[in-house]
Design a protein around this motif. Structure first.
Motif, PDB file in Angstrom:
ATOM      1  N   GLY A   1      -1.120 -10.373   6.131  1.00 34.22           N
ATOM      2  CA  GLY A   1      -2.588 -10.030   5.569  1.00 34.22           C
ATOM      3  C   GLY A   1      -3.867 -10.987   6.272  1.00 34.22           C
TER       4      GLY A   1
ATOM      5  N   HIS B   1      -6.941  -4.564  -0.184  1.00 33.55           N
ATOM      6  CA  HIS B   1      -8.429  -4.392   0.377  1.00 33.55           C
ATOM      7  C   HIS B   1      -9.370  -5.027  -0.399  1.00 33.55           C
ATOM      8  CE1 HIS B   1      -7.237  -1.643   3.601  1.00 33.55           C
ATOM      9  NE2 HIS B   1      -6.614  -0.788   2.864  1.00 33.55           N
TER      10      HIS B   1
ATOM     11  N   THR C   1      -9.943  -3.232   7.868  1.00 35.26           N
ATOM     12  CA  THR C   1      -8.749  -3.609   8.273  1.00 35.26           C
ATOM     13  C   THR C   1      -7.968  -2.178   7.877  1.00 35.26           C
ATOM     14  OG1 THR C   1      -7.896  -3.960   5.757  1.00 35.26           O
ATOM     15  CG2 THR C   1      -8.412  -5.939   7.256  1.00 35.26           C
TER      16      THR C   1
ATOM     17  N   ARG D   1      -4.478  -1.025   6.219  1.00 35.70           N
ATOM     18  CA  ARG D   1      -2.994  -1.482   5.560  1.00 35.70           C
ATOM     19  C   ARG D   1      -1.941  -0.736   5.487  1.00 35.70           C
ATOM     20  NH1 ARG D   1      -2.939  -6.303   2.322  1.00 35.70           N
ATOM     21  NH2 ARG D   1      -4.694  -7.691   2.733  1.00 35.70           N
TER      22      ARG D   1
ATOM     23  N   TRP E   1       1.465   0.686   4.181  1.00 37.31           N
ATOM     24  CA  TRP E   1       2.086   0.444   2.649  1.00 37.31           C
ATOM     25  C   TRP E   1       3.746   1.195   2.824  1.00 37.31           C
ATOM     26  CZ3 TRP E   1      -0.465  -2.487  -0.779  1.00 37.31           C
ATOM     27  CH2 TRP E   1      -1.733  -2.672  -0.525  1.00 37.31           C
TER      28      TRP E   1
ATOM     29  N   CYS F   1       2.842  -3.861   0.792  1.00 38.38           N
ATOM     30  CA  CYS F   1       2.067  -3.782   2.091  1.00 38.38           C
ATOM     31  C   CYS F   1       2.865  -4.376   3.038  1.00 38.38           C
ATOM     32  CB  CYS F   1       0.743  -4.358   1.981  1.00 38.38           C
ATOM     33  SG  CYS F   1      -0.221  -4.614   3.632  1.00 38.38           S
TER      34      CYS F   1
ATOM     35  N   VAL G   1      -0.740  -5.543   8.150  1.00 33.83           N
ATOM     36  CA  VAL G   1      -2.345  -5.253   8.102  1.00 33.83           C
ATOM     37  C   VAL G   1      -2.706  -5.295   9.619  1.00 33.83           C
ATOM     38  CG1 VAL G   1      -4.452  -6.456   7.530  1.00 33.83           C
ATOM     39  CG2 VAL G   1      -2.481  -6.517   6.127  1.00 33.83           C
TER      40      VAL G   1
END
Length: 437
Positions: free
Chosen positions: A7, A149, A173, A175, A177, A184, A187
Motif C-alpha cells: 500500500g 483509498h 492509485t 487497488r 482486491w 487488498c 496497489v
C-alpha cells in the motif's frame, strides 16, 4: 506501473471538495454553490464559491413531460447489468411513474446516520433517533466494506470471470482486491488522479490527466494512449472502439490492432464545448453527457452526431439505457427518461425529480429479476427505485457522495464514495433487516 503490495506510504486524509475557510467578504457576497465542485471537478484553492450545499427547500413532486475476436475486447461486462443494454423493444408500454401494484413502504425514521455510531461511541443503542445502519429497505444487505483509498473512488471494475476487483481513486492509485477474502492484494501507484476505470476483456483501462492507461491483465503489460487534453472522465467500448470523454470537450477513439498488440488512434468526435463527463453505448449509438448541459447521440456506424438533447439545465452526470429508453441524470435534480418518436429522434417521456443533484445511475436486477434503478444523489444517499414505476424501495447512506457504482455476478453490487470507502452489497430473496456495518 509501480506495484506496492503493502500500500505504500499513507497520504494524509484530504476530504474531497472540503470547504476552504472563506473571508468575511466572501461569506457575505458569494452564497452560491460552486458549479464545478458539484460536478466533483473544482481545482481552485481557495475557491470564491461554496464547497457545500445550501439548505434544501421543499421536496418537489414527480412531474410528467410530454465474442472474442481480433478487436481485443472479449467477454461480457458486468458494468451495465442484464437488460440494461439499450436494445430497442417495440412492445414495452410507457408506464413511467405510475404507482400501482404492491408498493414497497420504507420506514421513515430520521434518515441520518449517527456519527457516534460510526465512531463506535453511541450510548443510546436502539433508542437513538439516528440510524445505526448504512441502508434502509428490504431485499438487499451490506456484505463488507473495503478500506484503503484516501480520496474519492472514481471507478470500480470487475473483469468478467476474474477473482479480482479493481478500484481507482483520486488519491492516484488503483487497488486490487481479492474477491474471496476481501483483502487488498496490491496497489498500483499511478502518480496522478484516476478519472475513471473500466474492464473490457483482458484490458483494464484507466482514465488519467492527458492519457489513458491500458493494462493487459493476462500478459501484465501496459501502454499509454496519448491524445486527451486534461482529465479523462469517462471510458466506454463499442463497435471495437475505445472511446474517452475528456476535459476539453472532445471524445477520442482508438481501435485495437491485434497484429501489433497496440491501440491506434481512430477518430476524434467534436461537438461538446466543455468537459465530457459520461459516455454510454447502446442500440448502436454512443451517448455523451457534458458539463455544457447537453447530451449528444452519435452513430457508431459513421461516428457522426445525429441528435443533440438540451432539456437538462445543468451538468449531465450519467447515462444508461434500459429497454428502448435512454435514462439521464443531472445536477438539475432530475432523472429524465427519453424515448424514440416517429423518425427516430429521442424526446423526454418522463421526468423524475429529486431534492438534490443526481450524480450517477446504474441499472440492475434484484434477486427476483425485477429491474431496479440505483440513483446516487449529492446528499450522500443512493436511492433504489423499482422500474418503470419509480417506486422507492430503499436507500443507501454514505459518509460522502457515492460517485461509483458497479454490478457484479450473483446479485452483488459495489458502491464507492468520496471518502474512499468501497462497500459490497448483495440482493436477497427474503426481506432482510437494514444492513448493519
Amino acid at each position: 506501473m509501480d506495484f506496492d503490495s503493502n500500500g505504500g506510504n499513507k497520504r494524509v486524509f484530504n476530504r474531497l471538495g472540503g470547504p476552504t475557510r472563506p473571508s468575511p467578504q466572501q461569506t457575505n457576497t458569494r452564497q452560491q454553490v460552486c458549479f464545478h465542485w458539484r460536478a466533483g471537478r473544482c481545482y481552485r484553492n481557495p475557491c470564491q464559491f461554496l464547497h457545500r450545499e445550501l439548505p434544501a427547500g421543499p421536496v418537489p413532486n414527480h412531474a410528467n413531460k410530454r465474442a472474442p475476436d481480433e478487436s481485443g475486447f472479449a467477454g461480457p461486462s458486468h458494468r451495465r447489468g442484464p437488460g440494461f443494454n439499450g436494445s430497442h423493444s417495440s412492445n414495452s408500454s410507457n408506464t413511467w411513474g405510475r404507482f400501482g401494484g404492491n408498493s414497497r413502504a420504507v420506514v421513515t425514521k430520521t434518515e441520518k446516520v449517527c456519527r457516534y455510531w460510526v465512531d463506535g461511541s453511541c450510548s443510546h443503542g436502539d433508542k437513538c433517533r439516528f440510524l445505526h445502519c448504512w441502508s434502509r429497505g428490504d431485499g438487499f444487505s451490506l456484505l463488507t466494506q473495503l478500506d484503503g483509498h484516501e480520496k474519492l473512488v472514481s471507478g470500480i471494475a470487475l473483469p468478467s470471470g476474474s477473482d479480482k476487483l479493481y478500484t481507482g481513486s483520486k488519491d492516484g492509485t488503483i487497488r486490487v482486491w481479492d474477491c474471496a477474502s476481501g483483502q487488498c492484494t496490491s496497489v498500483l501507484n499511478l502518480g496522478a488522479e484516476v478519472g475513471c476505470v473500466i474492464a473490457e476483456g483482458p484490458w483494464l483501462l484507466v482514465g488519467m490527466p492527458n492519457l489513458v492507461r491500458a493494462w493487459n491483465m493476462e500478459t501484465n503489460t501496459d501502454q499509454s494512449l496519448s491524445g486527451p487534453v486534461g482529465q479523462v472522465y469517462s471510458l466506454v467500448v463499442g463497435s471495437d472502439l475505445l472511446f474517452a470523454g475528456t476535459h476539453d470537450g472532445s471524445i477520442l477513439a482508438w481501435r485495437y490492432n491485434a497484429a501489433t498488440n497496440c491501440f491506434e488512434p481512430a477518430a476524434s468526435l467534436m461537438g461538446h464545448t466543455v468537459a465530457v463527463v459520461t459516455l454510454y453505448v447502446g442500440a448502436n449509438r454512443l451517448y455523451s453527457g457534458s458539463m455544457d448541459k447537453s447530451i449528444k447521440v452519435w452513430s457508431l456506424e459513421n461516428l457522426q452526431c445525429i441528435q443533440t438533447l438540451t432539456d437538462h439545465t445543468s451538468v449531465v452526470m450519467s447515462l444508461i439505457c434500459w429497454d428502448q429508453f435512454l435514462l439521464s441524470c443531472s445536477l438539475d435534480n432530475t432523472v429524465k427518461i427519453w424515448a424514440a418518436v416517429e423518425g427516430g429522434n429521442l424526446e423526454v417521456t418522463y421526468t423524475h425529480k429529486e431534492e438534490n443533484g443526481v450524480l450517477a445511475l446504474c441499472g440492475v436486477h434484484d434477486a427476483e429479476a425485477k429491474p431496479v434503478l440505483l440513483c446516487s444523489c449529492n446528499d450522500t444517499t443512493l436511492r433504489l427505485y423499482d422500474l418503470p414505476s419509480f417506486t422507492e424501495r430503499g436507500k443507501i447512506f454514505a459518509k460522502q457522495e457515492i460517485r461509483s457504482i458497479q454490478i457484479g455476478p450473483g446479485g452483488i453490487f459495489f458502491t464507492g464514495d468520496g471518502t474512499g470507502q468501497v462497500k459490497v452489497w448483495k440482493w436477497s430473496t427474503a426481506p432482510a433487516a437494514a444492513a448493519m456495518s
